[in-house]
Each structure stands twice: as structure tokens, then as C-alpha cells.
Design a protein around this motif. Sequence first.
Motif, mmCIF file in Angstrom:
data_model
loop_
_atom_site.group_PDB
_atom_site.id
_atom_site.type_symbol
_atom_site.label_atom_id
_atom_site.label_comp_id
_atom_site.label_asym_id
_atom_site.label_seq_id
_atom_site.Cartn_x
_atom_site.Cartn_y
_atom_site.Cartn_z
ATOM 1 N N HIS A 51 0.727 -1.384 0.345
ATOM 2 C CA HIS A 51 -0.288 -0.104 -0.039
ATOM 3 C C HIS A 51 0.478 1.015 -0.051
ATOM 4 C CE1 HIS A 51 1.170 -0.062 4.326
ATOM 5 N NE2 HIS A 51 1.075 0.580 4.146
ATOM 6 N N GLU A 52 0.202 2.098 -0.621
ATOM 7 C CA GLU A 52 0.868 3.791 -0.438
ATOM 8 C C GLU A 52 0.134 4.624 -0.044
ATOM 9 O OE1 GLU A 52 3.101 4.828 -4.404
ATOM 10 O OE2 GLU A 52 1.422 4.049 -4.945
ATOM 11 N N CYS A 53 0.482 5.596 0.679
ATOM 12 C CA CYS A 53 0.001 6.305 1.829
ATOM 13 C C CYS A 53 -0.168 7.829 1.109
ATOM 14 C CB CYS A 53 0.500 6.138 3.199
ATOM 15 S SG CYS A 53 -0.700 4.914 4.067
ATOM 16 N N GLN A 54 -0.657 8.603 1.367
ATOM 17 C CA GLN A 54 -1.249 9.987 1.095
ATOM 18 C C GLN A 54 -0.387 10.276 -0.478
ATOM 19 O OE1 GLN A 54 -2.663 12.902 3.081
ATOM 20 N NE2 GLN A 54 -4.147 11.013 3.495
ATOM 21 N N VAL A 55 -0.954 9.751 -1.555
ATOM 22 C CA VAL A 55 -0.401 9.703 -2.629
ATOM 23 C C VAL A 55 -0.811 11.709 -3.596
ATOM 24 C CG1 VAL A 55 -0.629 8.470 -5.136
ATOM 25 C CG2 VAL A 55 -0.719 6.876 -2.694
ATOM 26 N N GLY A 56 0.282 12.025 -3.981
ATOM 27 C CA GLY A 56 -1.088 13.214 -4.567
ATOM 28 C C GLY A 56 -1.515 13.126 -5.556
ATOM 29 N N LEU A 57 -2.424 13.733 -6.647
ATOM 30 C CA LEU A 57 -2.440 12.982 -7.133
ATOM 31 C C LEU A 57 -3.215 14.897 -8.437
ATOM 32 C CD1 LEU A 57 -4.433 11.437 -9.366
ATOM 33 C CD2 LEU A 57 -6.405 11.723 -7.845
ATOM 34 N N PRO A 58 -2.971 15.029 -9.537
ATOM 35 C CA PRO A 58 -2.894 15.444 -10.326
ATOM 36 C C PRO A 58 -4.027 16.097 -11.082
ATOM 37 C CG PRO A 58 -1.587 14.465 -10.921
ATOM 38 C CD PRO A 58 -1.127 13.715 -10.016
ATOM 39 N N LEU A 59 -4.512 17.010 -11.529
ATOM 40 C CA LEU A 59 -5.991 16.559 -12.469
ATOM 41 C C LEU A 59 -4.809 16.973 -13.846
ATOM 42 C CD1 LEU A 59 -8.751 17.446 -13.528
ATOM 43 C CD2 LEU A 59 -8.309 20.242 -13.031
ATOM 44 N N VAL A 60 -5.163 16.286 -15.188
ATOM 45 C CA VAL A 60 -4.258 16.900 -16.086
ATOM 46 C C VAL A 60 -5.616 17.454 -17.035
ATOM 47 C CG1 VAL A 60 -3.599 15.809 -18.112
ATOM 48 C CG2 VAL A 60 -3.218 14.888 -15.759
ATOM 49 N N TYR A 61 -5.752 18.425 -17.679
ATOM 50 C CA TYR A 61 -6.500 18.905 -18.570
ATOM 51 C C TYR A 61 -5.537 19.528 -20.228
ATOM 52 C CZ TYR A 61 -9.848 22.933 -20.510
ATOM 53 O OH TYR A 61 -10.681 23.290 -21.054
ATOM 54 N N LYS A 62 -6.121 19.096 -20.656
ATOM 55 C CA LYS A 62 -5.328 19.804 -21.849
ATOM 56 C C LYS A 62 -3.914 19.302 -21.580
ATOM 57 C CE LYS A 62 -8.633 22.256 -23.907
ATOM 58 N NZ LYS A 62 -9.234 23.449 -24.144
ATOM 59 N N ASP A 67 -2.086 21.675 -10.090
ATOM 60 C CA ASP A 67 -2.331 21.174 -8.671
ATOM 61 C C ASP A 67 -3.151 21.117 -8.140
ATOM 62 O OD1 ASP A 67 -1.881 19.741 -6.067
ATOM 63 O OD2 ASP A 67 0.294 21.291 -6.044
ATOM 64 N N CYS A 68 -3.952 20.108 -7.900
ATOM 65 C CA CYS A 68 -5.583 21.187 -6.930
ATOM 66 C C CYS A 68 -5.162 21.131 -5.522
ATOM 67 C CB CYS A 68 -6.697 20.433 -7.343
ATOM 68 S SG CYS A 68 -6.806 20.785 -9.606
ATOM 69 N N GLY A 69 -4.376 20.098 -5.275
ATOM 70 C CA GLY A 69 -3.975 19.674 -4.028
ATOM 71 C C GLY A 69 -4.748 18.197 -3.433
ATOM 72 N N TYR A 70 -5.001 17.790 -4.243
ATOM 73 C CA TYR A 70 -5.536 16.531 -4.000
ATOM 74 C C TYR A 70 -4.239 15.255 -3.508
ATOM 75 C CZ TYR A 70 -9.277 18.232 -7.086
ATOM 76 O OH TYR A 70 -10.528 18.618 -7.483
ATOM 77 N N ARG A 71 -5.220 14.998 -2.918
ATOM 78 C CA ARG A 71 -3.822 13.905 -1.935
ATOM 79 C C ARG A 71 -4.743 12.056 -1.761
ATOM 80 N NH1 ARG A 71 1.133 15.734 -1.785
ATOM 81 N NH2 ARG A 71 1.576 13.585 -0.701
ATOM 82 N N MET A 72 -4.383 11.081 -2.558
ATOM 83 C CA MET A 72 -5.543 10.261 -2.191
ATOM 84 C C MET A 72 -5.272 9.350 -0.123
ATOM 85 S SD MET A 72 -5.392 8.382 -5.669
ATOM 86 C CE MET A 72 -3.882 8.658 -6.612
ATOM 87 N N ASP A 73 -5.665 8.797 -0.098
ATOM 88 C CA ASP A 73 -5.343 8.581 1.486
ATOM 89 C C ASP A 73 -4.729 7.214 1.373
ATOM 90 O OD1 ASP A 73 -6.967 10.982 2.753
ATOM 91 O OD2 ASP A 73 -8.364 9.339 2.904
ATOM 92 N N LEU A 74 -5.242 6.116 0.319
ATOM 93 C CA LEU A 74 -4.125 4.810 0.439
ATOM 94 C C LEU A 74 -4.635 4.614 -0.866
ATOM 95 C CD1 LEU A 74 -5.383 3.352 4.182
ATOM 96 C CD2 LEU A 74 -3.098 4.058 3.549
ATOM 97 N N ILE A 75 -4.091 3.480 -2.140
ATOM 98 C CA ILE A 75 -3.469 3.568 -2.086
ATOM 99 C C ILE A 75 -3.480 1.502 -2.437
ATOM 100 C CG2 ILE A 75 -3.314 2.973 -5.253
ATOM 101 C CD1 ILE A 75 -4.776 5.067 -4.354
ATOM 102 N N ILE A 76 -3.902 0.265 -2.379
ATOM 103 C CA ILE A 76 -3.323 -0.589 -2.200
ATOM 104 C C ILE A 76 -3.016 -1.417 -3.139
ATOM 105 C CG2 ILE A 76 -4.530 -2.575 -0.761
ATOM 106 C CD1 ILE A 76 -4.860 -0.360 0.688
ATOM 107 N N ALA A 77 -2.044 -2.112 -3.332
ATOM 108 C CA ALA A 77 -1.823 -2.371 -4.387
ATOM 109 C C ALA A 77 -2.301 -2.649 -5.679
ATOM 110 C CB ALA A 77 -2.445 -4.344 -4.150
ATOM 111 N N ARG A 78 -2.093 -0.954 -6.040
ATOM 112 C CA ARG A 78 -1.741 -0.403 -7.010
ATOM 113 C C ARG A 78 -3.840 -0.466 -7.521
ATOM 114 N NH1 ARG A 78 3.295 -1.828 -7.464
ATOM 115 N NH2 ARG A 78 4.709 0.079 -7.415
ATOM 116 N N GLN A 79 -4.686 -0.785 -6.958
ATOM 117 C CA GLN A 79 -6.088 -1.289 -7.776
ATOM 118 C C GLN A 79 -7.031 -1.154 -6.791
ATOM 119 O OE1 GLN A 79 -6.018 -5.151 -8.405
ATOM 120 N NE2 GLN A 79 -3.536 -5.680 -8.039
ATOM 121 N N LEU A 80 -7.143 -0.240 -5.651
ATOM 122 C CA LEU A 80 -7.673 -0.152 -4.715
ATOM 123 C C LEU A 80 -7.428 1.033 -4.323
ATOM 124 C CD1 LEU A 80 -10.913 -1.235 -3.205
ATOM 125 C CD2 LEU A 80 -9.102 -1.894 -1.455
ATOM 126 N N LEU A 81 -7.913 1.876 -4.280
ATOM 127 C CA LEU A 81 -8.456 3.344 -3.964
ATOM 128 C C LEU A 81 -9.009 3.644 -2.683
ATOM 129 C CD1 LEU A 81 -8.051 6.756 -5.918
ATOM 130 C CD2 LEU A 81 -9.926 6.548 -3.350
#
Length: 272
Positions: A51-62, A67-81
Motif C-alpha cells: 500500500h501507499e499513503c497520501q499519494v498526490g494526484l494532479p488534474l490533467v487538463y489539455k 495541482d488541485c491539492g488532491y491527495r489519495m489517502d491509501l492505494i492498495i496494491a495499485r488496484q484499490l483506492l
Amino acid sequence: MTSKHENLGSDLSGQLIAAAIAVHREFGPGVNEPDYERALSLELTARGIEHECQVGLPLVYKDAKLDCGYRMDLIIARQLLVELKAVDKLHPVHEAQLITYLRLSGIKLGLLMNLAEMLLRDGIMRRANSQTPSPRHRTTVKTDTEFDPLSHEVIEAALEVQHVLGSGLLRSAYEAALAYELRLRGMNVAQRLPVNLVYREQLIPSEKEIPMLVDGQLMIACVCANEVEPIHLARQRSLLKAAKLDTGLCFNFHAESMATEIKRISSTYKPF
């Protein structure tokens, strides 16, 4: 989409839920979200779950990463958010956050977990990535005397943003994309400008902000709702009046046809 904590699906989500139950059994519903996250990470590590904690997530537009400040709490085995909450009750904005993160990350499955529930199973919501939104027809707004030339330029930019992103994302995603689109079109955009509140000639410290100001004169407010309601417009009029601005525009990016949900607002209470 599936209903609340029904048919939770894969072995991976089952393992995550078992780990969360162990943490919840130890702490109950009374600690803060970061505490649950740290404890759950320790439990996942003990169980050998990648798992990974506090994974940054950019918004890709065109092709631009915003950077919207999005951070995903947990990513489990790159398959489950997994998004963790510790609140009295889950709110639709929490679900919108999960859906936004699923769409932007491309991950197929997500769990929203409220560990402040008495029974953890009552605080679990499963959502599947709905894939790429179906193509939208480009919407146009007829040129008339209601909107001035600057407003028309901003409206065209907002319609382009909704065409590219579709509906269903968080308001902050649309604000970031709209600011970028307006700058692409050569407009000056300022965001999060502080508002000074004055009453009886006394300054009142406030955290209120103008969400977006175009060319120093036109305030932009983004709404994500079923429809623009009078309270939305009343709140924006209050901001206009406090900022000593004359006019603004309110866009509802969750509207099926945004052309019908574009509202002009004024610091006066005259209807348009």
C-alpha cells in the motif's frame, strides 16, 4: 455504481476491510482521521499488504498537470483506492471526492470508509470507476444583450471546460481547469482573493474569499449541484457587495446542459 457496503467484491477489498475492522476494534469511533490512517497503515504492513499513503494526484487538463491539492489517502496494491473519514455522517461531497479521485487516477475500484461509525460496516461505501464519461455535444450560448463581451468569452471557456471534463467532479477541479483555460485565452485571472468585511466602519476579520476574478472586474463562482438555487446566487451577491464589484457569473458544472445553468449575478438585488 453499487449500493452502500453491498457486495464488496474482490479479495483485496475484503483484506482491506478486515484490517480496518481490526483498527476500529482497537480504537472505536473516537479518534481522528490521521490517527486511523497511521494505524491502518501499520496493520496493512503487518499483514503483508502492499500500500501507499497520501499519494498526490494532479488534474490533467489539455495535457497540463494542474495541482488541485488532491491527495489519495491509501492505494492498495495499485488496484484499490481508499478514502478514510472520521465524521458524524458521510456527505455527498465525500462520495464526489472518491469518484473524482477514481476518474483522475484511472483506478477501477474505490472504498469510502467512515471510521467514526459505531459499526464500521455502516460506514463503508463502494464505488467503481464509471470509465470515461460519454462524449458530450458542444454547447453554445446565443449572443444577446444579457451578457457583455467579457462575459461571453468567460462563458465559452467554461463550456469548453465542461466539454473536456464532463460532470461529476469536485468543484475545485472545475475551478482549476477554468482558470487555466482562461489564461490560455489571454485573460488575467486571480484566485482566492481575500474579502474585507466592514460593518459600522469597523473591519471584521474574515476568511471569505473571491473564488476567481477575471480581468479585475468579473467574479466567477463555480457550483456543483442539481441546479442553481436562489441561495447560491444570494451568497455570491454578498461576496460581490463586500468586494465592491458590480457583476459576476455563476456556472453549474454538474448541470446536464450548462447553458441553462449560467447565471449573471449583481451586487444589487435587481433580477436579470
